[in-house]
Motif scaffolding. Structure first.
Motif, short mmCIF file in Angstrom:
data_model
loop_
_atom_site.label_atom_id
_atom_site.label_comp_id
_atom_site.label_asym_id
_atom_site.label_seq_id
_atom_site.Cartn_x
_atom_site.Cartn_y
_atom_site.Cartn_z
N LYS A 41 -0.30 -4.02 -7.49
CA LYS A 41 0.08 -4.08 -6.08
C LYS A 41 0.26 -2.68 -5.46
O LYS A 41 -0.15 -2.43 -4.33
CB LYS A 41 1.40 -4.84 -6.01
N ASP A 42 0.86 -1.81 -6.24
CA ASP A 42 1.17 -0.48 -5.73
C ASP A 42 -0.05 0.40 -5.49
O ASP A 42 0.04 1.42 -4.82
CB ASP A 42 2.13 0.23 -6.68
N MET A 43 -1.16 0.01 -6.04
CA MET A 43 -2.37 0.82 -5.84
C MET A 43 -2.99 0.59 -4.47
O MET A 43 -3.71 1.42 -3.96
CB MET A 43 -3.41 0.49 -6.92
N PHE A 44 -2.73 -0.56 -3.91
CA PHE A 44 -3.39 -0.93 -2.65
C PHE A 44 -2.53 -0.57 -1.45
O PHE A 44 -1.37 -1.01 -1.34
CB PHE A 44 -3.68 -2.44 -2.63
N SER A 45 -3.09 0.21 -0.54
CA SER A 45 -2.32 0.69 0.62
C SER A 45 -1.77 -0.48 1.45
O SER A 45 -0.67 -0.40 1.97
CB SER A 45 -3.19 1.58 1.50
N LEU A 47 -0.63 -3.21 0.49
CA LEU A 47 0.39 -4.02 -0.20
C LEU A 47 1.64 -3.24 -0.55
O LEU A 47 2.70 -3.82 -0.75
CB LEU A 47 -0.19 -4.55 -1.51
N ARG A 48 1.47 -1.94 -0.64
CA ARG A 48 2.54 -1.09 -1.14
C ARG A 48 3.88 -1.37 -0.48
O ARG A 48 4.90 -1.41 -1.14
CB ARG A 48 2.15 0.38 -0.91
N ASP A 49 3.86 -1.58 0.83
CA ASP A 49 5.12 -1.71 1.55
C ASP A 49 5.53 -3.13 1.85
O ASP A 49 6.41 -3.37 2.66
CB ASP A 49 5.06 -0.92 2.87
N SER A 50 4.88 -4.11 1.20
CA SER A 50 5.30 -5.48 1.50
C SER A 50 5.58 -6.24 0.20
O SER A 50 5.02 -5.93 -0.85
CB SER A 50 4.23 -6.19 2.31
N ASP A 51 6.47 -7.21 0.28
CA ASP A 51 6.82 -7.98 -0.90
C ASP A 51 5.83 -9.09 -1.16
O ASP A 51 5.69 -9.59 -2.27
CB ASP A 51 8.21 -8.61 -0.72
N ASN A 101 -7.32 6.32 -5.92
CA ASN A 101 -6.25 5.33 -5.94
C ASN A 101 -5.72 5.04 -7.34
O ASN A 101 -4.96 4.09 -7.54
CB ASN A 101 -6.71 4.03 -5.28
#
Ligand code: HEM
Ligand code: ISQ
Length: 154
Positions: A41-45, A47-51, A101
Motif C-alpha cells: 500500500k505504501d508504495m502507491f501514491s 494509497l499512502r494517505d488513506s486507510d 517507487n
C-alpha cells in the motif's frame, strides 16, 4: 517462447470480458494485491494517505487498466516471433517508475498472482488452466522486460 494461436485466443477472449468493466476489475486487482501484501500500500501514491482503497481514484484505475492492457498486448506480441513484448519508450518509463517507487523482484510474483485471481473471478466459468497459463506467460515476459530495464537504470 512463442505463443500458440490458442493461447492468444484465450487471452483475447478474457480481455473482451475485462474490457466491459475496467473500473471494477481495476479495484479488484488492487484489492487482491493489498490482501496478500498489505505493506505494498505504501508504495502507491494514491494509497499512502488513506486507510481504505479509494473507490474512485482516476490514477489507480488508469494504471490498473494499463496493467491489463500491457499484459494482453504482450500476449499478442508473443505470437509474432522475435517481437518485443513492449515498446522501448513505454519500457523505459515503466523501468524508472517502478525503480523510483521501490518495487523489488519478489513483488512481481505477487502482482502476477493477484492479476490471475482477478481474471479468474472476472471470467467465471470461462476460466481454464490454459487461460491462466497463457496470461501467466504473457505477464512473465512483460515482467522480465521491466525487471531487466530496472537493472539497467543507474
Ligand atoms: C506504476 C504497470 C508491476 C507497483 C505503474 C504504471 C503502470 C504499471 C502502467 C503507471 C506508470 C505511470 O506513472 O505512468 C505495471 C506492469 C507490471 C507492474 C505492466 C508488471 C508486468 C508492478 C509491481 C509493483 C508495482 C510488481 C509492486 C507492487 C507500482 C507502483 C507504481 C506503479 C508503486 C506507481 C504508482 C503511483 O503513481 O504512485 N505500473 N506494473 N508495479 N506500479 Fe506497476
Ligand atoms: C501498477 N502496477 C502494478 C499493479 C497495479 C495495480 C493497480 C494499480 C496500479 C498498478
Amino acid at each position: 517462447m512463442v505463443f500458440s494461436e490458442k493461447e492468444e485466443a484465450l487471452v483475447k477472449e478474457s480481455w473482451e470480458i475485462l474490457k466491459q468493466d475496467i473500473p471494477q476489475y481495476s479495484l479488484r486487482l488492487f484489492s487482491s494485491i493489498i490482501e496478500v501484501q498489505p505493506a505494498a500500500k505504501d508504495m502507491f501514491s494514491f494509497l499512502r494517505d488513506s486507510d481504505e482503497i479509494p473507490q474512485n481514484n482516476p490514477k489507480l484505475k488508469a494504471h490498473a487498466a494499463k496493467v491489463f492492457k500491457l499484459t494482453c498486448e504482450s500476449a499478442i506480441q508473443l505470437r509474432k516471433k522475435g517481437g518485443a513484448v513492449i515498446d522501448e519508450t513505454t519500457l523505459k518509463h515503466l523501468g524508472s517508475v517502478h525503480l523510483k517507487n521501490g518495487v523489488l523482484e519478489p513483488h512481481f510474483q505477487m502482482v502476477k498472482e493477484a492479476l490471475l485471481r482477478t481474471i479468474k473471478e472476472a471470467v467465471g466459468d470461462k476460466w481454464s488452466e490454459d487461460m491462466g497459463s497463457a496470461w501467466g506467460e504473457a505477464y512473465d515476459q512483460l515482467a522480465a522486460a521491466i525487471k531487466a530495464e530496472m537493472k539497467k537504470e543507474p
